[in-house]
Design a protein around this motif. Structure first.
Motif, PDB file in Angstrom:
ATOM      1  N   THR A 114     -13.150  -6.377  -6.601  1.00 48.69           N
ATOM      2  CA  THR A 114     -13.014  -4.961  -6.271  1.00 48.69           C
ATOM      3  C   THR A 114     -13.994  -4.144  -7.097  1.00 48.69           C
ATOM      4  O   THR A 114     -14.020  -4.255  -8.317  1.00 48.69           O
ATOM      5  CB  THR A 114     -11.571  -4.480  -6.547  1.00 48.69           C
ATOM      6  N   ARG A 153       0.844  -1.217   0.000  1.00 50.01           N
ATOM      7  CA  ARG A 153       0.000   0.000   0.000  1.00 50.01           C
ATOM      8  C   ARG A 153       0.871   1.256   0.000  1.00 50.01           C
ATOM      9  O   ARG A 153       0.518   2.262  -0.620  1.00 50.01           O
ATOM     10  CB  ARG A 153      -0.965   0.001   1.185  1.00 50.01           C
ATOM     11  N   PHE A 177      -4.942  -6.363  -4.653  1.00 52.15           N
ATOM     12  CA  PHE A 177      -5.972  -6.115  -5.657  1.00 52.15           C
ATOM     13  C   PHE A 177      -6.418  -7.408  -6.329  1.00 52.15           C
ATOM     14  O   PHE A 177      -5.609  -8.115  -6.916  1.00 52.15           O
ATOM     15  CB  PHE A 177      -5.418  -5.156  -6.709  1.00 52.15           C
ATOM     16  N   ASP A 180     -15.499   3.057  -2.053  1.00 54.90           N
ATOM     17  CA  ASP A 180     -15.205   3.877  -0.875  1.00 54.90           C
ATOM     18  C   ASP A 180     -16.030   5.159  -0.851  1.00 54.90           C
ATOM     19  O   ASP A 180     -16.454   5.607   0.200  1.00 54.90           O
ATOM     20  CB  ASP A 180     -13.712   4.203  -0.798  1.00 54.90           C
ATOM     21  N   ASP A 217      -9.518   0.636  -2.132  1.00 55.99           N
ATOM     22  CA  ASP A 217     -10.287  -0.372  -1.418  1.00 55.99           C
ATOM     23  C   ASP A 217     -11.448   0.315  -0.700  1.00 55.99           C
ATOM     24  O   ASP A 217     -11.620   1.533  -0.787  1.00 55.99           O
ATOM     25  CB  ASP A 217      -9.402  -1.196  -0.473  1.00 55.99           C
ATOM     26  N   ILE A 241      -4.983   0.789  -4.045  1.00 57.44           N
ATOM     27  CA  ILE A 241      -4.512  -0.596  -4.128  1.00 57.44           C
ATOM     28  C   ILE A 241      -4.110  -0.990  -5.546  1.00 57.44           C
ATOM     29  O   ILE A 241      -3.455  -2.014  -5.742  1.00 57.44           O
ATOM     30  CB  ILE A 241      -5.573  -1.585  -3.600  1.00 57.44           C
TER      31      ILE A 241
END
Length: 186
Positions: free
Chosen positions: A153, A28, A148, A158, A119, A125
């Motif tokens: 995803t 990250r 990832f 978010d 994320d 990510i």
């Protein structure tokens, strides 16, 4: 701590899970540093064509900043050089570099408008990169990495989650720019 003889009340920490969490945190750091660098490239004089492309698509500066757009210069080593504080193996594992046998690893994203993928907690990510000008593929995504999993995803989750919780609805569209166009429309 035990609630009766021989049976632990709390599970012992799993050393493999702790190692995996530490590796993910390090990756990250790489993706966040890449996102910051891509953003600086977009804001530089070299970013003018990418900024023009966004303006033609009706993307405001506020939306550009909210989504964290960036630019990957058309170079095989610019990102690698910018992130040289990280080991090359980590840059490859994060998907920022491509490693081919018997060749020096090189930048995955070149000559592309960069869109950070976050994320559910808002941490960068991965990336989607749209080619500027002619070329294929039109969009290039980060590969699956320890951070990832493309199949698991959802882009913009978010930012969409708070509104979704209030309305019990979520609008799902096909591509990054579709999501961003909806955000631009309010």
């Amino acid at each position: 701590v035990r609630d009766r003889p021989g049976r632990p009340l709390l599970a012992a920490p799993d050393p493999r899970a702790a190692k995996r969490a530490e590796e993910q945190a390090s990756l990250r750091d790489v993706t966040q540093e890449a996102a910051t660098w891509f953003t600086r490239q977009l804001e530089s004089s070299n970013g003018a064509p990418a900024r023009d492309y966004l303006a033609k698509r009706g993307i405001s500066d506020a939306t550009r900043d909210a989504f964290g757009f960036g630019l990957a210069p058309d170079s095989r080593s610019a990102l690698k050089e910018a992130l040289k504080k990280f080991p090359t193996a980590m840059l490859v594992e994060s998907g920022m570099l491509i490693s081919v046998e018997e060749k020096e690893p090189y930048d995955r994203f070149r000559g592309r408008l960069m869109i950070p993928i976050r994320d559910a907690r808002g941490r960068v990510i991965a990336f989607g990169g749209r080619i500027l000008g002619d070329g294929e593929p039109k969009y290039l995504n980060s590969p699956d990495t320890p951070l990832f999993d493309k199949g698991r995803t959802l882009f913009n989750l978010d930012k969409a989650s708070p509104a979704s919780r209030q309305t019990d609805r979520m609008i799902v569209v096909e591509g990054y720019m579709d999501v961003i166009a909806l955000a631009e429309a309010g």
